[in-house]
Design a protein around this motif. Structure first.
Motif, mmCIF file in Angstrom:
data_model
loop_
_atom_site.group_PDB
_atom_site.id
_atom_site.type_symbol
_atom_site.label_atom_id
_atom_site.label_comp_id
_atom_site.label_asym_id
_atom_site.label_seq_id
_atom_site.Cartn_x
_atom_site.Cartn_y
_atom_site.Cartn_z
ATOM 1 N N ALA A 107 0.825 -1.208 0.000
ATOM 2 C CA ALA A 107 0.000 0.000 0.000
ATOM 3 C C ALA A 107 0.858 1.257 0.000
ATOM 4 N N ALA A 108 2.112 1.135 0.424
ATOM 5 C CA ALA A 108 3.049 2.263 0.416
ATOM 6 C C ALA A 108 4.466 1.710 0.444
ATOM 7 N N ALA A 109 5.350 2.356 -0.301
ATOM 8 C CA ALA A 109 6.759 1.965 -0.339
ATOM 9 C C ALA A 109 7.606 3.206 -0.130
ATOM 10 N N GLY A 110 8.647 3.073 0.677
ATOM 11 C CA GLY A 110 9.502 4.210 0.986
ATOM 12 C C GLY A 110 10.593 4.408 -0.053
ATOM 13 N N VAL A 111 10.948 5.676 -0.268
ATOM 14 C CA VAL A 111 12.067 6.050 -1.139
ATOM 15 C C VAL A 111 13.135 6.683 -0.268
ATOM 16 N N LEU A 147 6.133 13.509 8.330
ATOM 17 C CA LEU A 147 5.750 14.344 7.203
ATOM 18 C C LEU A 147 5.915 13.504 5.939
ATOM 19 N N ILE A 148 4.857 13.402 5.148
ATOM 20 C CA ILE A 148 4.832 12.490 4.000
ATOM 21 C C ILE A 148 4.674 13.263 2.700
ATOM 22 N N HIS A 149 5.468 12.882 1.700
ATOM 23 C CA HIS A 149 5.351 13.419 0.343
ATOM 24 C C HIS A 149 5.131 12.225 -0.582
ATOM 25 N N GLY A 182 9.623 16.107 3.753
ATOM 26 C CA GLY A 182 9.262 14.906 4.473
ATOM 27 C C GLY A 182 9.716 13.645 3.762
ATOM 28 N N LYS A 183 9.163 12.529 4.208
ATOM 29 C CA LYS A 183 9.508 11.216 3.672
ATOM 30 C C LYS A 183 8.798 10.987 2.353
#
Length: 358
Positions: free
Chosen positions: A35-39, A329-331, A352-353
């Protein structure tokens, strides 16, 4: 499934959104509907073909990404059946595969998530938040301390700003540009300054005195860190981590640069190399002995400690997010726009992340 693959090292444009075979979980593993993956900046460094730290360059083609959150939708042989259907987050470790609609992970590494914690927030805390916890293990922030956070609108900076406020500190958030300064203010910084302005350190002195800072949290390094060190009091601590200023940005070309077609790497010219070397010399930070003479202690990120206490730091990070003490903080970018996400991250156009949403 859809996934983002890298077939050749180079610029962000080399990341392609395409179909790929569904991964199959091995014994003791699960398959996650992502559902979400980090960069991470490390992803961009490896993508460019530059090994960093303990991670070697991956074999190509590869699906990058090591931070994912989602729902367990399949189990490998012998895996505990109670994981099926559960919300989880996981750091995949040395084997990537996160930039995809499906990813496999060892069940032993999974972190169960409460229903009220969003998947993008969990991704931020499983990697970036864990690193923040590692940095803070060596920090002793007391009420009233003056804390300076560089890149306060970034993924780590946002969390450090919130944590310092939680501890009762007076927080100075340094960020690049008016929009990011406003973000730092919104995160609770008592004073937010624009580090792209030449007088930003003077603004700090005008507000708090000549050398007021007890704790400096420094991700960028370079010239920005050198300026910030001039604000540190005797008995203060410089926490050094990240080093994003050594990575490719628009104003700081690294060893290679994109060619005109945006895909292949070209070697920079002799003049460009000379200019880069001159800047590197200007940005060299004081030695440990020089800092000690000023009464300043430098604490770099302790990688062996981070690895040895990985699970413990993840527990702390996710726990503080679940309690509402820290809100990352999410981008976000769509998975199909991963190339744009990498470019934005490298040129410091994000706050943000950075997370990818399939």
């Amino acid at each position: 499934m859809h996934a983002v693959r890298l077939h050749s090292f180079g610029p962000a444009g080399n990341l392609t959104y395409e179909t790929a075979p569904d991964p199959q979980p091995s014994p003791g593993q699960v398959r996650i509907a992502v559902a979400a993956a980090g960069v991470h900046l490390l992803d961009a460094t490896l993508r460019a073909g530059r090994a960093l730290g303990p991670l070697p360059l991956p074999e190509l083609p590869t699906i990058p990404g090591r931070e994912v959150a989602g729902t367990v939708e399949a189990l490998g042989e012998g895996t505990d059946g109670s994981w099926l259907g559960r919300r989880v987050a996981v750091h995949l470790g040395p084997v990537p595969g996160g930039y995809a609609e499906l990813a496999v992970a060892d069940a032993a590494a999974l972190q169960p998530l409460p229903d009220h914690l969003s998947f993008p927030a969990a991704v931020a805390m499983i990697g970036t938040g864990r690193t923040v916890m590692g940095v803070l293990r060596r920090a002793h922030i007391e009420p009233g301390d003056v804390v300076l956070v560089l890149s306060a609108a970034g993924g780590m900076g946002a969390l450090l700003t919130q944590y310092a406020k939680h501890r009762g500190a007076r927080v100075i958030g340094a960020a690049g540009g008016p929009a990011k300064v406003a973000t730092a203010e919104g995160l609770g910084a008592d004073l937010a300054v624009d580090y792209t302005r030449p007088d930003w350190a003077d603004r700090v002195r005008a507000a708090y005195g000549e050398r007021p800072v007890r704790h400096l949290f420094d991700g960028p390094g370079g010239r920005l860190a050198r300026t910030a060190l001039g604000l540190l009091a005797r008995g203060s601590t410089h926490y050094a981590y990240g080093g994003s200023s050594s990575l490719l940005t628009d104003d700081e070309p690294a060893r290679d640069k994109p060619s005109r077609d945006g895909r292949a790497w070209e070697k920079p010219s002799r003049d460009e190399r000379a200019a880069h070397d001159e800047r590197a010399a200007e940005e060299e930070l004081p030695t440990e002995a020089e800092l000690a003479a000023l009464g300043i202690t430098r604490r770099p990120l302790d990688a062996p400690f981070m690895q040895a206490h990985k699970r413990e730091l993840e527990d702390e990070s996710l726990g503080l997010a679940a309690k509402g003490v820290l809100t990352p903080l999410i981008h976000t970018f769509p998975l199909a726009e991963t190339a744009q996400a990498h470019h934005a991250l490298e040129t410091r156009a994000t706050s943000g992340k950075v997370t990818l949403v399939p």
